[in-house]
Design an enzyme around this catalytic site. Structure first.
Site, PDB file in Angstrom:
ATOM      1  CB  SER A 125      42.550  46.418  27.510  1.00 12.84           C
ATOM      2  OG  SER A 125      42.561  44.935  27.308  1.00 12.84           O
ATOM      3  CE1 TYR A 150      45.931  47.760  23.556  1.00 13.72           C
ATOM      4  CE2 TYR A 150      45.535  45.143  24.240  1.00 13.72           C
ATOM      5  CZ  TYR A 150      45.236  46.395  23.322  1.00 13.72           C
ATOM      6  OH  TYR A 150      44.444  46.900  24.523  1.00 13.72           O
ATOM      7  CE  LYS A 154      44.193  49.999  26.282  1.00 15.21           C
ATOM      8  NZ  LYS A 154      43.484  51.266  25.113  1.00 15.21           N
TER       9      LYS A 154
HETATM   10  C1  UD1 Z   1      44.008  40.444  22.631  1.00 14.89           C
HETATM   11  C2  UD1 Z   1      45.105  40.758  23.464  1.00 14.89           C
HETATM   12  C3  UD1 Z   1      44.300  41.464  24.409  1.00 14.89           C
HETATM   13  C4  UD1 Z   1      43.604  42.487  23.642  1.00 14.89           C
HETATM   14  C5  UD1 Z   1      42.682  42.416  22.767  1.00 14.89           C
HETATM   15  C6  UD1 Z   1      42.467  43.127  21.648  1.00 14.89           C
HETATM   16  C7  UD1 Z   1      46.570  38.765  23.793  1.00 14.89           C
HETATM   17  C8  UD1 Z   1      47.528  38.372  25.277  1.00 14.89           C
HETATM   18  N1  UD1 Z   1      45.598  39.434  24.626  1.00 14.89           N
HETATM   19  O1  UD1 Z   1      43.446  39.463  23.484  1.00 14.89           O
HETATM   20  O2  UD1 Z   1      45.198  42.624  25.384  1.00 14.89           O
HETATM   21  O3  UD1 Z   1      43.089  43.767  24.148  1.00 14.89           O
HETATM   22  O4  UD1 Z   1      42.829  41.782  21.905  1.00 14.89           O
HETATM   23  O5  UD1 Z   1      41.170  43.444  20.853  1.00 14.89           O
HETATM   24  O6  UD1 Z   1      46.895  39.380  22.918  1.00 14.89           O
HETATM   25  N2  UD1 Z   1      42.634  32.911  18.983  1.00 14.89           N
HETATM   26  C9  UD1 Z   1      43.064  32.083  17.491  1.00 14.89           C
HETATM   27  N3  UD1 Z   1      43.891  31.862  16.752  1.00 14.89           N
HETATM   28  C10 UD1 Z   1      43.410  32.753  16.169  1.00 14.89           C
HETATM   29  C11 UD1 Z   1      43.347  34.085  16.401  1.00 14.89           C
HETATM   30  C12 UD1 Z   1      42.850  33.724  17.874  1.00 14.89           C
HETATM   31  O7  UD1 Z   1      43.101  30.417  18.218  1.00 14.89           O
HETATM   32  O8  UD1 Z   1      43.849  33.045  14.879  1.00 14.89           O
HETATM   33  C13 UD1 Z   1      42.831  32.280  20.100  1.00 14.89           C
HETATM   34  C14 UD1 Z   1      43.287  33.036  21.244  1.00 14.89           C
HETATM   35  O9  UD1 Z   1      44.592  32.016  21.694  1.00 14.89           O
HETATM   36  C15 UD1 Z   1      42.508  33.095  21.920  1.00 14.89           C
HETATM   37  C16 UD1 Z   1      41.439  33.681  21.375  1.00 14.89           C
HETATM   38  O10 UD1 Z   1      41.387  32.937  20.461  1.00 14.89           O
HETATM   39  O11 UD1 Z   1      42.899  32.134  23.445  1.00 14.89           O
HETATM   40  C17 UD1 Z   1      40.908  34.992  21.601  1.00 14.89           C
HETATM   41  O12 UD1 Z   1      42.553  35.847  20.868  1.00 14.89           O
HETATM   42  P1  UD1 Z   1      41.848  37.643  20.441  1.00 14.89           P
HETATM   43  O13 UD1 Z   1      40.635  38.081  19.813  1.00 14.89           O
HETATM   44  O14 UD1 Z   1      43.702  37.666  19.202  1.00 14.89           O
HETATM   45  O15 UD1 Z   1      41.862  37.904  22.190  1.00 14.89           O
HETATM   46  P2  UD1 Z   1      42.754  38.309  22.660  1.00 14.89           P
HETATM   47  O16 UD1 Z   1      43.916  37.363  22.574  1.00 14.89           O
HETATM   48  O17 UD1 Z   1      41.934  36.918  24.124  1.00 14.89           O
END
Ligand code: UD1
Length: 341
Positions: A125, A150, A154
């Site tokens: 990842s 988690y 990795k």
């Molecule tokens: C996360 C993990 C990453 C993992 C991946 C697996 C973290 C820091 N990273 O990635 O290690 O491999 O998931 O799927 O947790 N967001 C919102 N509202 C929501 C959900 C997300 O605003 O309800 C935003 C988050 O702030 C982020 C983006 O959407 O900026 C993507 O979030 P997400 O899909 O959870 O992925 P990551 O956090 O990038």
């Protein structure tokens, strides 16, 4: 050629099994179904006309792992997806994450060695980079201290693999995924989040379909064009196809080094608001969302330098953000119909 795909009933695993079968490989799926459903195996069969072999096993148990290799003595390679993956959950249950993710890797490597199976593709990842100092991030960028157990699993798994490659005939390609989203264009398989989704896209589609009230956008005070964080979203089918290419590279002994790492992303970063706009455009829906505070552990921005994967694997992500969101929405709608029956 028979390939063992661990976690093959899961999100990325199932899409990869489809691509492998369509490329002519035989597949054995090993999955303990704790975060996936047996019906996915049948769904794969619906897409490809071949139902893969399925073994319901817990790979963190050495004897169950060994039983697969004894039963399928003709395995040519292993693609290892099986792992726990929820960041927040891992903070609450670190031992379970280390036990599951690390033990299963060690058990697999032991059985592979015993049975003379060498090629191994590992699901890593972009989390291993943390917040990179230089963007886009390439494979030589330093790995940072993990933000969660988690993420640490990795990082540890990469280290274990690298050490084992040095010490044995293991040949490994670790693929560092950026943010996989979307679903198979057939809408027969896709992501099946357990409970309330942590990830952005399933949260968006569940909100739009009426299963969640509203999406919380975690912060708009980052140093990005609209203040919301930037990620490199990649279509799960592009990602799955990269696994087939990586596998071929191993099977045809085309590696430049027995330990190789590739970033898998599109090379483009999008903000959360851009993802929402794309969703609204392709779905015709208006999404109910609200800006809230930052989520602990979130990084500001990351996107991939995909040059190495483009050059060495001859692979390039082909599907754009609109296509990703369109397939995710099609899948969500199909899922609602399925769940009603
Ligand atoms: C996360 C993990 C990453 C993992 C991946 C697996 C973290 C820091 N990273 O990635 O290690 O491999 O998931 O799927 O947790 N967001 C919102 N509202 C929501 C959900 C997300 O605003 O309800 C935003 C988050 O702030 C982020 C983006 O959407 O900026 C993507 O979030 P997400 O899909 O959870 O992925 P990551 O956090 O990038």
């Amino acid at each position: 050629m028979k390939i063992l795909v661990t976690g093959g009933a899961g999100y990325i695993g199932s899409h990869t099994v489809v691509e492998l079968q369509q490329a002519g490989y035989d597949v054995v799926v090993a999955d303990n179904l704790i975060n996936s459903e047996k019906a996915v195996i049948e769904s794969i069969g619906e897409i490809t006309a071949v139902v893969p072999d399925f073994e319901e096993v817990d790979l963190s148990d050495p004897s169950q792992t060994e039983s697969i290799f004894e039963k399928h003595s003709d395995l040519a390679a292993v693609i290892h997806f099986a792992a726990l993956k929820a960041v927040g959950d891992s903070v609450k249950r670190p031992l379970e994450y280390y036990r599951n993710n690390v033990f299963s890797l060690i058990n697999l490597l032991n059985s592979m060695k015993k049975h003379g199976v060498n090629p191994f593709v590992f699901s890593s990842s972009c989390t291993v980079y943390g917040q990179p100092n230089i963007l886009p991030v390439n494979e030589n960028s330093p790995r940072k201290d993990a933000e969660s157990p988690y993420g640490n699993t990795k990082k540890i798994a990469e280290d274990i693999l690298k050490d084992e490659v040095d010490a044995s005939s293991l040949q490994c390609i670790a693929l560092r995924y950026f943010n996989p989203i979307g679903a198979h264009p057939s809408a027969i398989i896709g992501e099946l989040p357990l409970g309330i989704p942590d990830n952005l896209v399933p949260f968006i589609t569940q909100t739009a379909i009426g299963q969640r009230e509203k999406l919380m956008v975690f912060g708009n005070d980052y140093e990005t064009k609209d203040g919301t964080p930037i990620r490199d979203y990649i279509h799960v089918v592009d990602l799955a196809q990269a696994h087939v290419i990586a596998l071929k590279r191993l099977l045809e002994n085309k590696q430049k080094d027995p330990w190789e790492v590739f970033n898998l992303g599109t090379g483009n970063g999008f903000t959360v608001l851009e993802v929402i706009r794309s969703f609204e455009k392709v779905s015709g829906e208006t999404l109910n969302y609200e800006i809230s505070g930052r989520r602990a552990g979130d990084i500001e921005k990351v996107w991939a330098d995909t040059g190495l994967a483009n050059r060495e694997l001859g692979w390039k992500a082909e599907r754009d953000l609109d296509e990703m969101m369109h397939s995710a929405w099609k899948w969500e709608k199909a899922l609602q119909i399925k769940n009603k029956h």
